[in-house]
Write a protein that holds these residues in place. Structure first.
Motif, PDB file in Angstrom:
ATOM      1  N   ARG E  66       0.843  -1.189   0.000  1.00 22.00           N
ATOM      2  CA  ARG E  66       0.000   0.000   0.000  1.00 22.00           C
ATOM      3  C   ARG E  66       0.887   1.251   0.000  1.00 22.00           C
ATOM      4  O   ARG E  66       2.073   1.156  -0.307  1.00 22.00           O
ATOM      5  CB  ARG E  66      -0.961  -0.051   1.185  1.00 22.00           C
ATOM      6  CG  ARG E  66      -1.969  -1.194   0.974  1.00 22.00           C
ATOM      7  CD  ARG E  66      -2.964  -1.319   2.058  1.00 22.00           C
ATOM      8  NE  ARG E  66      -4.150  -2.054   1.577  1.00 22.00           N
ATOM      9  CZ  ARG E  66      -5.209  -2.328   2.323  1.00 22.00           C
ATOM     10  NH1 ARG E  66      -5.248  -1.937   3.579  1.00 22.00           N
ATOM     11  NH2 ARG E  66      -6.244  -2.971   1.820  1.00 22.00           N
ATOM     12  N   HIS E  69       4.101   4.330   4.611  1.00 24.69           N
ATOM     13  CA  HIS E  69       4.954   3.448   5.413  1.00 24.69           C
ATOM     14  C   HIS E  69       4.600   3.587   6.895  1.00 24.69           C
ATOM     15  O   HIS E  69       4.479   4.697   7.396  1.00 24.69           O
ATOM     16  CB  HIS E  69       6.420   3.818   5.179  1.00 24.69           C
ATOM     17  CG  HIS E  69       7.373   2.785   5.699  1.00 24.69           C
ATOM     18  ND1 HIS E  69       7.698   2.667   7.019  1.00 24.69           N
ATOM     19  CD2 HIS E  69       8.046   1.797   5.053  1.00 24.69           C
ATOM     20  CE1 HIS E  69       8.551   1.668   7.176  1.00 24.69           C
ATOM     21  NE2 HIS E  69       8.772   1.115   5.996  1.00 24.69           N
ATOM     22  N   THR E 298       8.172  -6.369  -0.782  1.00 29.24           N
ATOM     23  CA  THR E 298       8.226  -5.482   0.385  1.00 29.24           C
ATOM     24  C   THR E 298       9.575  -4.765   0.452  1.00 29.24           C
ATOM     25  O   THR E 298       9.638  -3.569   0.767  1.00 29.24           O
ATOM     26  CB  THR E 298       7.962  -6.281   1.679  1.00 29.24           C
ATOM     27  OG1 THR E 298       6.771  -7.048   1.522  1.00 29.24           O
ATOM     28  CG2 THR E 298       7.805  -5.342   2.866  1.00 29.24           C
ATOM     29  N   ILE E 299      10.640  -5.469   0.140  1.00 31.89           N
ATOM     30  CA  ILE E 299      11.966  -4.821   0.121  1.00 31.89           C
ATOM     31  C   ILE E 299      11.980  -3.747  -0.969  1.00 31.89           C
ATOM     32  O   ILE E 299      12.519  -2.645  -0.758  1.00 31.89           O
ATOM     33  CB  ILE E 299      13.074  -5.871  -0.113  1.00 31.89           C
ATOM     34  CG1 ILE E 299      13.152  -6.852   1.066  1.00 31.89           C
ATOM     35  CG2 ILE E 299      14.428  -5.197  -0.352  1.00 31.89           C
ATOM     36  CD1 ILE E 299      13.566  -6.246   2.390  1.00 31.89           C
ATOM     37  N   TYR E 301       9.440  -2.031  -1.896  1.00 32.23           N
ATOM     38  CA  TYR E 301       8.663  -0.916  -1.335  1.00 32.23           C
ATOM     39  C   TYR E 301       9.495  -0.136  -0.312  1.00 32.23           C
ATOM     40  O   TYR E 301       9.485   1.102  -0.301  1.00 32.23           O
ATOM     41  CB  TYR E 301       7.375  -1.438  -0.705  1.00 32.23           C
ATOM     42  CG  TYR E 301       6.642  -0.375   0.066  1.00 32.23           C
ATOM     43  CD1 TYR E 301       5.931   0.631  -0.593  1.00 32.23           C
ATOM     44  CD2 TYR E 301       6.692  -0.340   1.460  1.00 32.23           C
ATOM     45  CE1 TYR E 301       5.281   1.630   0.110  1.00 32.23           C
ATOM     46  CE2 TYR E 301       6.040   0.655   2.170  1.00 32.23           C
ATOM     47  CZ  TYR E 301       5.340   1.639   1.499  1.00 32.23           C
ATOM     48  OH  TYR E 301       4.712   2.640   2.199  1.00 32.23           O
TER      49      TYR E 301
END
Lengths: 319, 319, 319, 319, 319, 319
Positions: E66, E69, E298-299, E301
């Motif tokens: 999304r 953070h 995720t990394i 992001y």
């Protein structure tokens, strides 16, 4: 989705952002003849869920498809403008009726633009709201491949589950039962009403046992006779096929069609007046090999070939 | 479910019809102190579905559990009468509110019989209707392990998704935000309202970063202080744990708790006034190893140990 | 197994017939210092079976191993002659005692040839018959990594299940309980006798909770002190490690060691008088990723490094 | 297992504690006509293990079954009282003969109560001890679907492996070889004795090649002729079916029956004097899709339909 | 890729054609600040292949991401224009050098347009040709997370395998060894040259053992000191993380970083002069759960957040 | 590989270091009639990779094979000396031409020693370099089972991909198109040249549709007529079979042969002048059940039986 500089169809199969069949993504319906649509909805399932994830995996596996059919030598992309129009957008995913309305609205836009849809589900409840958009000019005929008739009156106290769409479609005048054939039906039931509804209203039910006995060629003949020249829809539930081929589905029934039979069946419908089609009930979490999605993508390609011919022919007749 | 002649707990782990922890199945609530309940519901999920299949797999893996805890040496079966009361029965699985009512009704029966429940979900939306039954005498405190606060106002235009239960619970007076602690929170969001609601209402949020810095012992201390002596609920979402341990869930967030931390946390709550608990969001199709369900079953066992003590103590005090 | 013309260790990892660590297959024990042995036996398991398939998958994954250790810079192949001697051959696989005799006989041959074994199981019952061959000159010390003490008296009415080997080994004078340390113990039990046996006989049990508190360095110190200079065996059950790392095992217990801790532990035993070792309870069907076998192969490699030093040192001392 | 208040058969398929076909669990044999039995035993397997976990997964997948058969319209639950009687309890799981005795004892109780059993294995060695209980009044006829004749004299130096039961059954006078037909036989062997035993004793062996040539209808005819009116047992090894349909088994042989053929075969036996049946060799760890268990559950349902008719008919004749 | 009418970031996670992070697909580089690029290439792998399929699965799982953070509250999409620019197109996939040239050409276009890239591999050989495009103004510094130094001279007689890129980069003047830090290094090797090259040229190697001892905060400090203010690249090989978290990779080494450590490390680099980054070696076929791709997404992001700040800051300074 | 003391063929299937069919490993070609060869190469694949791992998994599953064929009663090990000669060694795995040279060199050694090879791939590009070694005395005939003709001119701008070997073989005079039959062809293509090349040069193409119509017996007849008495090669791509049976392959096409048809086809070639054979395109990562490798191993065994007869007969004629 695609550069001018290169043809996505000839790229390695694992490359690129996956659209259906590696066709260009577009939301401009004016430049399309045939739309490939994703309907990621499984809110009406009373068994194992997961078909909300179907369109994505079918898109991924559809990169295995190419352009020229090895039997008919049809290249659908030469006959028609084909594109991926993305997924239906849902406003209220937890409300079955509201979601069905969103589906109908999406297909009405396609219908108004004169675009013929091939859809990837999603659960089988989606065919009802699709028909509400497409059958605007009168009831459709249908060739329906499935293990189940999906003609229950209610399931889990709901009139709009994935086990009821065709009963509703007949009641709502969207589907002409006398121009409807259901192929591959099998599996035990808690009541015989799911089989009796069709019998009463003139739907031709070809149980798997009769299918095996007749052979696919005779069934094709009969299907063609039943749907005739009127506007016809193909609804293909992957559980019509045996779960050895398509384990990734919510209510598998052993003892189904082979993929050769299914492919032959679709090819046998060449020339019918095809106005829409769907391939539904692909549930990726239950198939670690992805073969179910490969089957679904290939069936979509088979339908695309005969639909491109039908659309092309109709267009030429209109000139 | 069990013969007199043999003790299911000492059978080989793969034998017998799987009830939770191999306890006897019963629908006679009068002979129970603690009920293990299945809530196979995933109708309020906006990500990957499948938690409807959670209770069955947790039951299966819970056969790995035995009786005496290796640290506390508690044998919950000596302290309390524990049984599997089966699954909540749903009348209208496609309607979120109706399903939530079915849940509430089931737990009201348990509550009236004086039985304390440990539930296996199901998606996290189920905690709200459980609380509606359990919090009849006033708002509960809560120790909540999760990657998400589940305090959104709306998700997919719904007030009752699996991302909203605790906002509703606070609004409905079922949950006392000042006696609530949320542990393991992480992952990006599209709006900060999910984090700000708690901040505004006095919920203590321990993000995973703070958890790592403080260490589990300090967090336990704070959790005990926050919930105090009042009636308290434990809600354990398996996505609070890192998906290396619990991949079988719908909205995994990397960088979560280890199982050792989670177990230590539960044990650290020994002595609190525990009136109910759940372990939710186990989605079997996304974990081919079954480890997620093993984690869930073990957490249920850890909770059972401290709950058995709490129930036993309360019973003795009542005499 | 290998041509003169090429070094299997430097081949691509997926090439060749898989022997342990890609060492040469040989049945000529005279030319070996250290033997890598497969013991494909799971006839004494009361939970999920499948460890009979362990040696093959460990062999396959052990191709990932190379020669020089990145911390100690030990190259075991320069210190010792290492080979894969194949699997123990079983005459009556359906008879536990007969199978244990076959194991003992195989290791007696190795022992007489002066070869030190590292074994890949198979279930944990195999350690008892291995010790019967190896402990011919007196009881051994042991560093035992496991979730379970494997010191039950009986399991499923049998004295020789995979839950009883070390009780038998103490009773038979093969294992010196005062020179034994068990690390990683956890998980509920139906009786506390499995924990009490060790307490009574002087075995040092380091439960996982104490392990976490002490840290691996302190535990190493204590382990070295306990086993001293006497002949020592390492028995490594992969369920000592957390099932997030090693799901492929029959009786997983959540909340275990990490692989870093396990590797550090083995390296910390450098210099002890190592006379044998095993890595057991790898059950391939429960781990689709193969990570369990990779962990087992790496632990075997870690043991091989310190064993090669020990064997080399002993040999030099004998000159 | 079931409340009065609701019918488990009409619940969503993922709900409730899984008994076979969602029938009530009972240990009171007096109120039963047909018992569904689990035999979680794989102690006599020389290939891949895991069938000890078969009964649980078959129970789980059997929730997909419903009541009325789509071809015969038989509803077995209207003809007979059907229940799940749980699993055989084993005293010494590591001892083949003792385990076989436990099986025999369990079925003697059923037999004395006049209950006809359909069993879910477990490895194929279980049929021998079942027959020891059931064939008390004289040798049985048998329709045996399998890739293997299971007529070896010894396997791994044992007379009682899963490759030997029918040789023993003939020798012990439990099975009449002249009233026995084996269907689907195939796969290489190390000796031809497994095929020659039957030839010598009058067992009719229909290799898969002959099956394909004759077609299922002719084979049904012959099977009916061979078993005649005498008491007959159906033993169904899932490896008789092709592993594309049933990969979850220990000794798969490619080139087997389709599920349609298998279902047709069972239905073709309608009216025979059926006194018992089993479906064996389901090994869940080797089938991530669960289709093997679905096939097994459906075959059990197909057998249940014809058995319910047979039992009902016999009962009426006795009046 | 996106309608005006709706925000893909707030759609259900399973909807829509999967672009990286659900950002718009575009080939118009002028309107971008940061480009997310797929490099589906695994032609230089000597172990298990499959990373050619990495970009697609990372795109799919990145829908879980999304915008805001949870720690830094950075919303990268408010700071920069971010888009998915599709995959590098390869002319000759069977030729390593030609493929590397295609990669360089693609990134030169991005570089000339002033767009900063985050790439998803693909094998680690791709970083060399990326650097050839990006390091046009002088050698880069690098934070490199990996189990391997990738500084071999040759692998399988090739100078351009996935084990050699950083040796070549130093030799070609693209990478400043003194401004390079490698973190998480471990695993045995057949020669120590892979470790010695760095030592000789001033690369700081933080083996996993030292990483564990120092802790992530100290390593961050040192990394920031080493790379300083000069242009810096982050190269993240998912095998730097422990295979319990990222099994889907070709050369897994047990005993690696946790995801919390990896995320903390990236966040700790906030403020460095980041000019490019990649996440490589995701091989989907070896991870049935998809967690490896979730970690990679995720990394990406996490990197996107700090890169958006860096790009935004630089832009402001230029005004 | 084998002790004198025991027969690996009669060991439990999971025991021992896996060689093809459990035959002895040997590099001494003088003592062999038939060599089983692994060719772990997938450097010429434009779709999903992974066939480099094929030989290992086929070896593993081939332990399921035994000695005597159930139809022909051929025991190949009594007719010929059969051994596993290991894998082709590659010097430069990243260079297609160099790798093909390594393959040719390996088979030239076999050819010079008078050994007939059955190979396990690896991708289909390997057949070309094998033929370069074997067809030294003139062009071969071929029975080719496959979904694809593999007669493209170029793929991904390469003349030597896995889609081009038979065009090259015809061009190089290694393959006699008039003595070649291709069976099972299907699937869409981007150009019809792959089908037209054969048509133009006299290759007999049996599309799956014609195969289904003719039946396997007629196709066998035609195949025998086409290849005649000249030296003939069998090339078996597992994607010729339907992916329900063989999902573990890179370019699956639904609607293929059944395994029964494939086995019947091979057996029908008994008596032809067989000089070599291969089974290719097994990609283990795409088949979690291992059935693809089981099919491949069984097809190798079927070929071995007819090849042993052919070799034996030729040897006798030479005396």
């Amino acid at each position: 989705m695609t550069d001018k500089a290169y043809n996505p169809m000839t790229e390695p199969r694992y490359c690129g952002i996956p659209t259906f069949m590696r066709t260009p993504y577009t939301t401009d319906f004016k430049n399309l003849d045939i739309a490939l649509v994703g309907v990621p909805y499984d809110g009406a399932v009373e068994a194992r869920s997961g078909t909300r994830m179907g369109p994505r995996q079918i898109r991924d596996m559809s990169s295995m498809m190419r352009s020229i059919h090895h039997v008919t030598r049809i290249n659908p992309y030469e006959l028609c403008r084909v594109g991926d129009v993305g997924d239906v957008h849902f406003e209220q995913i937890f409300d079955v009726r509201a979601s069905h309305k969103d589906i109908t609205a999406f297909y009405q836009n396609l219908d108004e633009a004169g675009v013929t849809p091939i859809s990837a589900g999603g659960d089988h409840s989606i065919t009802l709201p699709i028909m509400r958009a497409i059958a605007s000019k009168g009831p459709l005929g249908m060739v329906h491949i499935d293990a189940h008739t999906d003609c229950c009156d209610e399931e889990m106290n709901s009139k709009y589950s994935h086990g009821t769409p065709f009963r509703r479609a007949v009641e709502e005048g969207l589907l002409d039962p006398k121009r409807t054939i259901q192929i591959g039906i099998r599996g035990a039931a808690n009541s015989d009403e799911c089989w009796e509804f069709g019998a009463k209203h003139g739907i031709r039910i070809v149980y798997i046992e009769e299918f095996t006995k007749l052979g696919v060629e005779k069934v094709i003949e009969e299907a063609r006779f039943i749907v005739g020249n009127g506007p016809t829809y193909i609804s293909f539930d992957v559980d019509g096929i045996d779960p050895a081929f398509t384990p990734g589905t919510g209510t598998p029934e052993i003892g189904g069609l082979t993929t050769i039979e299914a492919q032959t069946l679709i090819r046998g419908l060449r020339g019918i007046n095809l106005v829409g089609a769907d391939v539904v009930e692909v549930s990726p979490p239950f198939d670690s090999s992805g073969n179910t999605a490969l089957v679904a993508a290939t069936i979509m390609y088979e339908i695309l070939c005969i639909m491109a011919e039908a659309v092309d022919k109709k267009r030429k007749m209109n000139y």
